[in-house]
Structures are given as structure tokens and as C-alpha cells.
Design a protein around this motif. Structure first.
Motif, short mmCIF file in Angstrom:
data_model
loop_
_atom_site.label_atom_id
_atom_site.label_comp_id
_atom_site.label_asym_id
_atom_site.label_seq_id
_atom_site.Cartn_x
_atom_site.Cartn_y
_atom_site.Cartn_z
N GLY A 57 -2.54 -10.34 0.36
CA GLY A 57 -2.91 -9.08 0.98
C GLY A 57 -1.82 -8.03 0.93
O GLY A 57 -1.91 -7.02 1.63
N PHE A 58 -0.79 -8.23 0.11
CA PHE A 58 0.33 -7.28 0.10
C PHE A 58 -0.12 -5.87 -0.26
O PHE A 58 0.44 -4.90 0.23
CB PHE A 58 1.44 -7.75 -0.86
CG PHE A 58 1.11 -7.63 -2.33
CD1 PHE A 58 1.34 -6.44 -2.99
CD2 PHE A 58 0.58 -8.70 -3.03
CE1 PHE A 58 1.04 -6.32 -4.33
CE2 PHE A 58 0.26 -8.58 -4.37
CZ PHE A 58 0.49 -7.38 -5.03
N SER A 59 -1.18 -5.76 -1.09
CA SER A 59 -1.55 -4.42 -1.52
C SER A 59 -2.26 -3.62 -0.44
O SER A 59 -2.53 -2.44 -0.63
CB SER A 59 -2.40 -4.49 -2.79
OG SER A 59 -3.46 -5.37 -2.60
N SER A 60 -2.58 -4.24 0.69
CA SER A 60 -3.19 -3.45 1.76
C SER A 60 -2.26 -3.35 2.98
O SER A 60 -2.67 -2.87 4.03
CB SER A 60 -4.54 -4.03 2.17
OG SER A 60 -4.39 -5.36 2.59
N ILE A 61 -1.01 -3.76 2.83
CA ILE A 61 -0.06 -3.65 3.94
C ILE A 61 0.73 -2.35 3.77
O ILE A 61 1.24 -2.06 2.70
CB ILE A 61 0.92 -4.85 3.94
CG1 ILE A 61 0.15 -6.15 4.14
CG2 ILE A 61 1.97 -4.68 5.03
CD1 ILE A 61 1.01 -7.40 3.97
N THR A 62 0.80 -1.54 4.84
CA THR A 62 1.62 -0.34 4.74
C THR A 62 2.98 -0.60 5.38
O THR A 62 3.10 -1.37 6.33
CB THR A 62 0.98 0.85 5.49
OG1 THR A 62 0.81 0.49 6.86
CG2 THR A 62 -0.35 1.22 4.90
N GLN B 207 0.83 -1.21 0.00
CA GLN B 207 0.00 0.00 0.00
C GLN B 207 0.86 1.26 0.00
O GLN B 207 0.43 2.31 -0.42
CB GLN B 207 -0.96 0.00 1.20
CG GLN B 207 -1.99 1.12 1.10
CD GLN B 207 -3.05 1.05 2.18
OE1 GLN B 207 -3.53 -0.01 2.52
NE2 GLN B 207 -3.43 2.18 2.73
#
Lengths: 309, 454
Positions: B270-275, B213
Motif C-alpha cells: 500500500g505504499f503508493s497510497s500513503i502520504t 503518494q
């Protein structure tokens, strides 16, 4: 937020105040404080944004007039129709989910029973939390690696909730509804309590059951509450920013990139204040148009609510 | 560090920065009057000593936060209590906050930053002090720092920031325990990378951790792949604004490889929602859920402090990004932050500016601070810092970072820091979409050409 402020300003004007015998015309000064605030925090910045949209500014240096360049950039960017569509999607979906649930909850809570009063206090809690806090909490709960699903080993909950466009939109609508249904339920609770009991008594004599009473009395009587609630919902959903920014930052990709997020990233991340101001103006225009449309749909308020009931 | 080896990469960057600076100077002729007026009104001597108080904004997040705080404390203790008032911000929030503050004339005296494109914007708007003369007068301050660190502090041949803190190349971290478990070896080539993705996926372990993210995290993959495939020249062309610089077969190849990796489930679910700010990407590596991670060397400190025995027990492996078969790039090349950069606001009072300069010459990267960075696995940009490595348990890692930085034929600055903000935002936006598979390589190239063509 401006949407929520407006009714307060309207209400301030006709307040009877201290002058019992004074005619209405003399009371206009009482609107002045609200008017001054409105001018200072709404109208003046709005004019400023309109002016900025015809300039080029990176947020740091000198503001230079740029004619229609910003508008041309924004209107030719395929990101704009996409952001408009996402904004509309959020608006429509959150209305569709929130309205029926709020009406049902509101009607339920309007009952005189004591346990319902207790429940209505509990239901009110989400409204007390800040959007950012709610977003951070839900972000942690739906995390596929460290969230609720992973912690409880429930595979259904272990989805890539915020990583797939459809799911992310679903989560967003869920969180928005979770946050705002309490507020709208409160509106409907008040609305239902104002319906004259005689109407229900008459219906009972005519042999109408609970369901018939709801559809033939409660719903029609709630017409203006529905208009008010819908206006707040629709115009309010245009200003969703904090929740979306913290939850998904407009992602994945640009799946939840609503106009407000688009405006922020154009202005403050890319440093293009001109185009960002143009997007802001578009946001205002869309909001005004929707508010007007909803007022039209709701009638002009002069026809009697009890007619034919 | 030997300055010659890494300077080469910067020479190009700073030369083109100079060209950009000149262009902007032509357009912005009216600017100086405004800033000049602001500066002179503020410069009226206030008489009291309070006017010397300086403000300093920097990033939160350990271990850097604590070390920066300590430096300020040491300086204040030696200079009458509260000469510098520090304020801390989270990484992603800081970038917008400091820009807004500078635009509003509310800049802190000491502006913490990454140099490069961001610093150039400040310079073009006369927001930061020219420190060239000051460095000239204080040669010892300049000479003790890595010469290579000055590239990203230099705009138009002049130095506008003090290079500070640590050199931070991006490295490939891996979990040795998981490699032993599946009986695999760290990748030596790109083919190995793709094979490892299959191996780990079959064993129910995510191959790569990624805080997607934050977007710049994804960008590190593009930077390395493009460099390994074609060397630094392709991005250099884009940086210089050459027409259709991205329409290079190497870019298509790089983008295709990235999307192949995404399609092969190379990245954690879920990598695209990890900051990156949440450090969840690091946690995935040290809790054994992901086998590898491409990340900045600064994450070592956090993994050491939060990962239990992961680092101290020797379970953390690290290496430079592997070469791509048939690629033209030198396998010694690296990307990352050649240092961090402290600029002085041109709007500050003369007293505050003096305080800041005194802070730079007496406290920044003094022995105590150097020890602090070394203790947390950072390589300070001070000549001879490697002499201090022997003291801690992190000597191996420090030596590795020192060597990677030192032996790199080109040490490129991160793309988003090198490019101006508007192009950088488009870049990050398109990178996020690339990883989401919502743009094709061809669309990506078109979108990027539009913003970097001059």
C-alpha cells in the motif's frame, strides 16, 4: 457543481411571484439576479479561461500570448486521451452503479410506511458530509496497514485498495456512489410519489404483480426523472476533483487521473496555466456535449407521460 | 561546518542557475514595468505604524511548526505585539497555495521556501527582494550561517533569500529491534539491500516503509541510486538542459534497480497510497511493521515525539545510503535540503520589508531558536551549532547529521526543488509511474528528456 446550479436558475424564471395578472413577458426581469450571477461566475471566467488557453503563463509572472502552443502541447500529450478515458470510465461506472440502486431505493422510500421515512432520513446523511471529509475517512478505512482490515484482522479487507489501478478505481466508484446515491434516491422518491395512484389501481385490476407494476408503470413513468438524474450524474462526474484528489491524488500512477485532476496538476503543480486552461476548455466542451446528448435522448418533453400507460 | 566541502556541489548548481536566469531575463523584458508600478503605488508612506505589519507563511507539522511560532512570538513580544502575522500550511498544500498567492499579488511579506528552482522562478518574475546588499551591510548575519547554505539562495550571483532553520540530509533509518530479531546487519552495499528485502519478507516484515503518494518520497531513492552509480554529473547534465541527458546507461541502471526493488516487494504494502503528510510512513517504522526507511533527517523529531520509546530507547538506527558495487559515486555524497529559505516579497510595503529584515537579523536562528531545533534533533545552519549538541539526549543523531552534511563531497539539492516547476511535475509524475511499474525505464528516459532538453 454548475450542473446542480442550473435547475435552480431555470426554476427562478417562471415563479409566479407577486404579480398575479401580469403577463409572462414582463417577468423576465426576475431572471436578472440569477443571470447576473451566472454571467459573473460562469460566463466571464469561461471567457477568461478560453483566452488563457492561447497564452503562456506560469501563474506568477507576466501572461504572454502564445498562439496555439498550449493547445498543441495538450493535444499531443498522451496524458490527455488517458485522462479522457479515465473520466469516461468514472462517469460510466458511477452511472451504472448508482442508477439502479437509486431507482430501487427511491421506489422503496416512496412508500407511505413510517419506518421508510425514518430510513430515508438516515440514508440522507452522506450527502451532508463534505467530499474531502469523506475521502479522508475512506482513505483511513481502506489503509492496508492501519485500516479496517488490519484492525479487525480480516484478510479480505486488507487489500492494497488504493495502490492497485483496478482496485483504486473500484474504491473510487464505491465512495462516489456512497456519497451520491442518497441524492439521486431523493429525486426518484419524488418522482415515484408523483405517479398517479390510478395507474397502479388499473394495473392491479388487470392482474399485474409488483414486479410487473415496477417495470411497466414505475420505470416508464420515471423517464424524465431518469434523464434529470443521469444528467446530474454524468455532468457532475466530470467535476469530481476534491474526492479524487484527496483519496488517490490521481494515483496510483495515473490510474484515477481524471480531466479535472489533470487540469489542476498541470496548472497549479507544474505551473503551466496555458495548457491547463486548454484542458479546462475541453472539460467544458465535453460537459456541454454530454448535457445536450442527454437532453436529446430524453425527448423534448412535449409528449404525454400518461400515453399508453 | 567546513564550507569548502559542500560548497563544491552547489557551485555547479548556482552557476547553471545563473545561466538559466540570464536566459529568462532576455525573454522577459517587459516584466519590470508592471511590477515597478505595483511597487511604487504600494510604497506611498501610510504614516501610521500599522503599515509595518508583516505577514509570514510557513509549514505546519511538528517540531518545526512550534519552533517557528515561538520565533514569531519572541519577535512580536520585542516589537510591540503584532509586527508579524503568521499563517500555517500543510506541506503539499503550501507549495501550490503560496505560488497562487504570489501570482495574484497577495504574497506574504516573508515567503518560506526551499530555495533552488522555486526561488529562481520568483526571481525571474521580480517577485522577491534582492538581499545581496543587505547581507553585505549585515555581514555578521551572513557569516554566522553555513556558507554552503547560500548556494540554493543564490540566483545569478545574487542572494534572494535568507538561509534558515536546519540542514536536512536524507538518511537511511532502520529499526534496530527488527534487525536483531531476524539476525541481520544494516546494509553495506546494494546487494545487501536486496538480500535484506528477502530476509525481512520471509519474516513477514515489510523491508522499507515509503509514503509513495507524495511522490517526492520515491524520488529520494532515485537521487541516491543515481549518485552512487554515477556520481552527481548525470543529474547535473539534466539540470543544465544538455540534450538527452537522461539517456545515460547509469540512469537505465538506476531505474532498473528501483523497479527490481519494487518487484521484490521491497516496499510496504500500500505504499503508493500513503502520504508523507500523514506520517503513516514513520509510524510503520516505529511500530515495527517496516524495517527500514529512506527519509529526511527532519522525520527524527516526529519519530521521537510520536514513537513512544522508539527513539529514546535506542531502537532507531541511522546511516548514510550504502554504496552500489562498482559505482562511481562517492559514498560520502548526500542529498536533501541544505537549509530552508526565507525570501521577502518585492510587493510588500517598505515598512513590512524592514520588519522582515529586522526579524531576519534579530530573531531568525537566535540562541533560543537554535536550542529549539537542537532539542528536536535538527542541526541548525549556524556555525558552531555542534557545541550545543552535548546538552540533549539526541547528541549522537545530531553529530551524525552534522558529520554527514559536513563530510559530504557533494550535498545535492532535491531534484524537484532544483528543477523548474513544469519539469519537476513531469519528473514526479513519471517517478510515481515507475514505482507503479506502469512505465519502463526506456519510456521514463524518453519522457524526462522531453522536458529537460533545451
Amino acid at each position: 457543481m454548475t450542473a446542480l446550479a442550473a435547475p435552480a436558475a431555470v426554476r427562478a424564471a417562471p415563479r409566479p411571484g407577486g404579480g398575479g395578472g401580469i403577463r409572462g413577458a414582463n417577468l423576465t426581469w426576475m431572471a436578472l439576479p440569477a443571470l447576473a450571477l451566472f454571467l459573473l461566475f460562469a460566463i466571464i471566467p469561461l471567457v477568461g479561461v478560453l483566452a488563457l488557453s492561447f497564452t503562456s503563463w506560469d501563474g506568477i509572472g507576466v501572461i504572454r500570448p502564445a498562439g496555439l502552443a498550449s493547445w498543441r502541447t495538450v493535444l499531443s500529450d498522451p496524458g490527455l486521451p488517458h485522462a479522457l478515458w479515465v473520466t469516461f470510465e468514472v462517469m460510466a461506472l458511477s452511472w451504472v452503479v448508482q442508477t439502479p440502486m437509486s431507482i430501487l431505493l427511491g421506489t422503496f422510500l416512496a412508500g407511505p410506511q413510517r419506518y421508510r421515512a425514518v430510513l430515508s432520513v438516515i440514508y440522507f446523511v452522506p450527502l451532508l458530509l463534505s467530499s474531502a471529509a469523506i475521502a479522508i475517512t475512506f482513505k483511513a478505512l481502506v489503509d492496508p496497514n492501519f485500516g479496517l482490515g488490519a484492525g479487525l484482522h480480516i484478510s479480505v479487507l486488507t487489500q492494497d485498495w488504493l495502490g492497485r489501478p483496478g482496485l483504486a478505481m473500484g474504491v473510487l466508484i464505491f465512495v462516489v456512489s456512497w456519497q451520491f446515491i442518497p441524492f439521486h434516491s431523493l429525486l426518484y422518491q419524488g418522482g415515484v410519489r408523483q405517479i398517479p395512484v390510478t395507474l397502479y389501481e388499473a394495473a392491479l385490476i388487470d392482474g399485474a404483480g409488483r414486479v410487473k407494476q415496477f417495470f411497466n408503470i414505475t420505470l416508464p413513468q420515471l423517464k424524465y426523472t431518469i434523464v434529470t438524474s443521469s444528467t446530474l450524474m454524468v455532468v457532475g462526474s466530470l467535476t469530481f476533483f476534491d474526492l479524487i484528489f484527496v483519496l488517490t491524488a490521481g494515483g496510483p500512477g495515473d490510474a484515477t487521473r481524471v480531466l479535472a485532476v489533470d487540469m489542476y496538476s498541470t496548472g497549479f503543480q507544474a505551473g503551466l496555466m496555458g495548457p491547463a486552461s486548454a484542458i479546462a476548455v475541453i472539460l467544458v466542451l465535453v460537459g456541454l456535449a454530454l448535457a445536450l446528448l442527454l437532453r436529446r435522448l430524453g425527448g423534448n418533453g412535449t409528449d404525454s407521460q400518461l400515453e399508453g400507460a | 561546518m567546513d564550507p569548502r566541502t559542500t560548497r563544491r556541489g552547489f557551485l555547479g548548481l548556482s552557476l547553471s542557475a545563473a545561466a538559466l536566469g540570464t536566459l529568462a531575463a532576455c525573454g522577459g523584458g517587459q516584466a519590470p514595468t508592471q511590477t515597478g508600478a505595483g511597487g511604487s503605488s504600494a510604497s506611498a508612506p501610510a504614516g501610521g505604524g500599522a503599515a509595518g505589519a508583516a505577514t509570514y507563511w510557513f509549514l505546519s507539522g511538528q517540531p518545526g511548526q512550534g519552533i517557528r511560532e515561538d520565533s514569531v512570538k519572541r519577535f512580536n513580544a520585542a516589537n510591540g505585539g503584532n509586527a508579524i502575522t503568521p499563517t500555517e500550511f500543510q506541506n503539499d498544500a503550501y507549495k501550490t497555495k503560496v505560488k497562487a498567492a504570489i501570482g495574484a499579488g497577495q504574497a506574504p511579506t516573508v515567503i518560506w521556501g526551499w530555495g533552488g528552482g522555486g526561488l529562481r522562478e520568483y526571481v525571474q518574475n521580480d517577485q522577491v527582494e534582492d538581499l545581496t546588499d543587505w547581507f553585505g551591510q549585515n555581514a555578521p548575519v551572513k557569516n554566522r550561517l553555513f556558507a554552503s547554505s547560500f548556494g540554493a539562495a543564490t540566483v545569478d550571483g545574487k542572494i534572494y533569500a535568507m538561509p534558515a532553520e536546519t540542514v536536512q540530509p536524507i538518511v537511511l533509518f532502520y529499526n534496530k529491534t527488527l534487525f536483531d530479531k531476524v539476525g541481520a546487519q544494516p546494509p553495506q552495499t546494494w546487494t545487501d539491500v536486496m538480500n535484506l528485502v528477502d530476509t525481512f519478507n520471509k519474516n513477514g516484515i515489510a523491508p522499507f516503509s515509503l509514503g509513495g503518494q507524495s511522490r517526492w518520497t520515491n524520488m529520494m531513492w532515485l537521487e541516491f541510486l543515481l549518485d552512487r552509480i554515477a556520481g552527481p554529473s548525470v543529474f547535473q547534465n539534466a539540470f543544465e538542459g544538455k540534450t538527452d541527458a537522461w539517456s545515460d546507461p547509469a540512469v537505465t541502471d538506476m531505474l532498473t534497480k528501483v523497479q527490481d526493488l519494487v518487484k521484490a516487494n521491497g516496499f510496504v504494502k500500500g505504499f503508493s497510497s500513503i502520504t508523507a503528510d500523514s506520517n503513516a510512513d514513520l509510524a510503520l517504522l516505529y511500530t515495527g511493521r517496516a524495517a527500514m526507511m529512506l527519509h529526511g533527517s527532519w522525520t527524527y523529531g516526529t519519530m521521537k515525539s510520536s514513537g513512544g520509546s522508539f527513539v529514546s530507547g535506542g531502537h532507531l538506527g541511522y546511516m548514510n545510503f550504502p554504496p552500489v558495487e562498482g559505482g562511481k559515486g562517492d559514498p560520502s555524497n548526500t542529498v536533501g535540503n541544505p537549509g530552508q529559505y526565507y525570501a521577502i516579497s518585492s510587493k510588500a510595503t517598505p515598512e513590512a520589508k524592514e520588519t522582515a529584515k529586522k526579524f531576519f537579523s534579530t530573531t531568525v536562528l537566535d540562541d533560543a531558536e537554535v536550542s529549539g531545533w537542537v532539542k528536536n534533533g535538527g542541526v541548525p545552519i549556524v556555525q558552531g551549532a555542534d557545541a550545543k549538541f552535548g546538552t540533549g539526549g539526541d547528541a549522537d543523531f545530531l553529530k551524525f547529521i552534522y558529520d554527514v552534511s559536513n563530510n559530504a563531497k557533494t550535498f545535492a539539492q532535491s531534484w524537484d526543488q532544483a528543477l523548474p516547476a513544469s519539469a519537476s511535475e513531469t519528473l514526479l509524475d513519471n517517478i510515481a509511474k515507475l514505482f507503479q511499474l506502469s512505465v519502463t525505464p526506456d519510456q521514463w528516459i524518453d519522457n524526462m528528456n522531453k522536458v529537460t532538453n533545451k
